[in-house]
Design a protein around this motif. Structure first.
Motif, short mmCIF file in Angstrom:
data_model
loop_
_atom_site.label_atom_id
_atom_site.label_comp_id
_atom_site.label_asym_id
_atom_site.label_seq_id
_atom_site.Cartn_x
_atom_site.Cartn_y
_atom_site.Cartn_z
N GLY A 72 5.32 6.53 -10.48
CA GLY A 72 6.33 5.48 -10.46
C GLY A 72 5.75 4.08 -10.61
N SER A 73 6.63 3.09 -10.52
CA SER A 73 6.20 1.69 -10.68
C SER A 73 6.72 0.83 -9.53
CB SER A 73 6.70 1.14 -12.02
OG SER A 73 8.11 1.26 -12.12
N ARG A 74 6.79 1.42 -8.35
CA ARG A 74 7.27 0.68 -7.18
C ARG A 74 6.34 -0.48 -6.84
NH1 ARG A 74 6.98 5.94 -6.36
NH2 ARG A 74 8.80 7.25 -5.93
N ALA A 101 14.57 -2.03 -2.65
CA ALA A 101 14.93 -2.45 -4.01
C ALA A 101 13.88 -2.00 -5.02
CB ALA A 101 15.08 -3.98 -4.05
N ALA A 102 12.63 -1.89 -4.57
CA ALA A 102 11.55 -1.46 -5.47
C ALA A 102 11.50 0.06 -5.62
CB ALA A 102 10.21 -1.98 -4.95
N GLY A 103 12.23 0.78 -4.75
CA GLY A 103 12.28 2.23 -4.90
C GLY A 103 11.79 3.04 -3.73
N LEU A 104 11.40 2.39 -2.63
CA LEU A 104 10.99 3.12 -1.43
C LEU A 104 12.21 3.51 -0.61
CD1 LEU A 104 7.94 0.98 -0.22
CD2 LEU A 104 7.83 3.34 -1.07
N ALA A 134 6.15 1.79 7.17
CA ALA A 134 4.93 1.25 6.57
C ALA A 134 4.49 -0.06 7.22
CB ALA A 134 5.14 1.04 5.07
N LEU A 135 5.43 -0.82 7.71
CA LEU A 135 5.14 -2.18 8.16
C LEU A 135 4.11 -2.24 9.28
CD1 LEU A 135 8.69 -3.82 8.08
CD2 LEU A 135 7.00 -3.58 6.25
N ASP A 136 4.11 -1.25 10.16
CA ASP A 136 3.18 -1.25 11.29
C ASP A 136 2.31 0.00 11.31
OD1 ASP A 136 4.09 -3.76 12.55
OD2 ASP A 136 5.96 -2.65 12.83
N SER A 137 2.11 0.59 10.13
CA SER A 137 1.33 1.82 10.01
C SER A 137 -0.18 1.53 10.14
CB SER A 137 1.61 2.49 8.67
OG SER A 137 0.64 3.46 8.36
N GLN A 169 0.83 -1.20 0.00
CA GLN A 169 0.00 0.00 0.00
C GLN A 169 0.87 1.26 0.00
OE1 GLN A 169 -3.29 0.36 -0.22
NE2 GLN A 169 -3.99 -1.75 0.05
N ALA A 170 1.99 1.21 0.74
CA ALA A 170 2.90 2.36 0.75
C ALA A 170 3.49 2.60 -0.63
CB ALA A 170 4.02 2.12 1.77
N ALA A 171 3.86 1.51 -1.31
CA ALA A 171 4.42 1.64 -2.66
C ALA A 171 3.37 2.20 -3.62
CB ALA A 171 4.90 0.27 -3.14
#
Length: 237
Positions: free
Chosen positions: A117-119, A150-153, A161-164, A106-108
């Protein structure tokens, strides 16, 4: 054309369906007019961050499936995946809760919405491959942050983001919408809010629906239930 796809990182048919859909999209003349949005779905939200069970034992013990049936099913999934160029490795697969991965996705997606972008697509592909082909724990923070970067974040953004709670609300909204439109298994594809395609259908069917949606006027969602396999809360079939 707008295409919404509900899927889970822990769904083997979702990766296979992704490949088949992408092959159809490559053959679609108007592919540059198609927008694809990946939506969150969880097959088993009760899983711990990492389970001590392997995939076979998980399906036998948690889903109540006969061991022989599970082993036969997994063999068929591996065969189908190989036909799409995927190298599934169930022996090394780590059974893990996918909620954190969905928050990261969701963050990406939000970052992509800001700058085009294309993250999101890159991260979706990376996490599916990590889970099914490389035996990585996709519930682990360090694994997820590494793939997010690696995806651009940015690393800090990925970790946050993991515990948002905010991103978790977006995950929950996707799951709730899936329930509202009758999604009972994934992958599930909705084309222009007209046609719902359930399961990892053959490439030819995806291409047929793409052509049909392009040529038809808007109509209510019609679910196309072919022979495509899907995963639901009670297991995969």
């Amino acid at each position: 054309m707008d295409i919404q796809i509900w899927s889970d990182i822990a769904c083997p048919w979702c990766y296979i369906g992704k490949r088949r859909f992408e092959r159809a999209l490559e053959q679609f003349p108007q592919r540059d007019q198609v927008t694809v949005t990946w939506r969150s779905f969880q097959l088993d939200p009760t899983l711990p961050e990492r389970s001590d069970l392997d995939e076979v034992d998980y399906l036998v013990e948690r889903k109540g499936m006969p061991r022989e049936a599970v082993e036969q099913m997994m063999g068929e999934v591996v065969r189908q995946a190989a036909g799409e160029g995927l190298k599934y490795d169930f022996d090394s697969l780590v059974v893990a809760n996918s909620r954190r991965a969905h928050r990261l996705l969701q963050a990406a997606k939000r970052a992509d919405a800001l700058d085009g972008g294309s993250r999101g697509p890159a991260l979706k592909e990376a996490l599916l491959s990590a889970h099914f082909e490389h035996g990585e724990n996709t519930g682990d923070a360090e694994v997820l942050v590494r793939h997010g970067v690696a995806a651009g974040l940015a690393a800090d953004d990925a970790r946050a983001a993991l515990d948002s709670d905010d991103l978790d609300a977006s995950v929950e909204a996707d799951i709730r919408e899936a329930a509202e439109i009758g999604v009972r298994g994934v992958p599930f594809f909705v084309f222009d809010n007209r046609y719902g395609v359930s399961g990892a259908q053959p490439t030819e069917l995806f291409l047929e629906v793409l052509e049909k949606v392009r040529s038809e006027k808007a109509s209510p969602i019609i679910t196309v239930d072919g022979a495509g396999e899907a995963c639901g809360p009670d297991g995969c079939a």
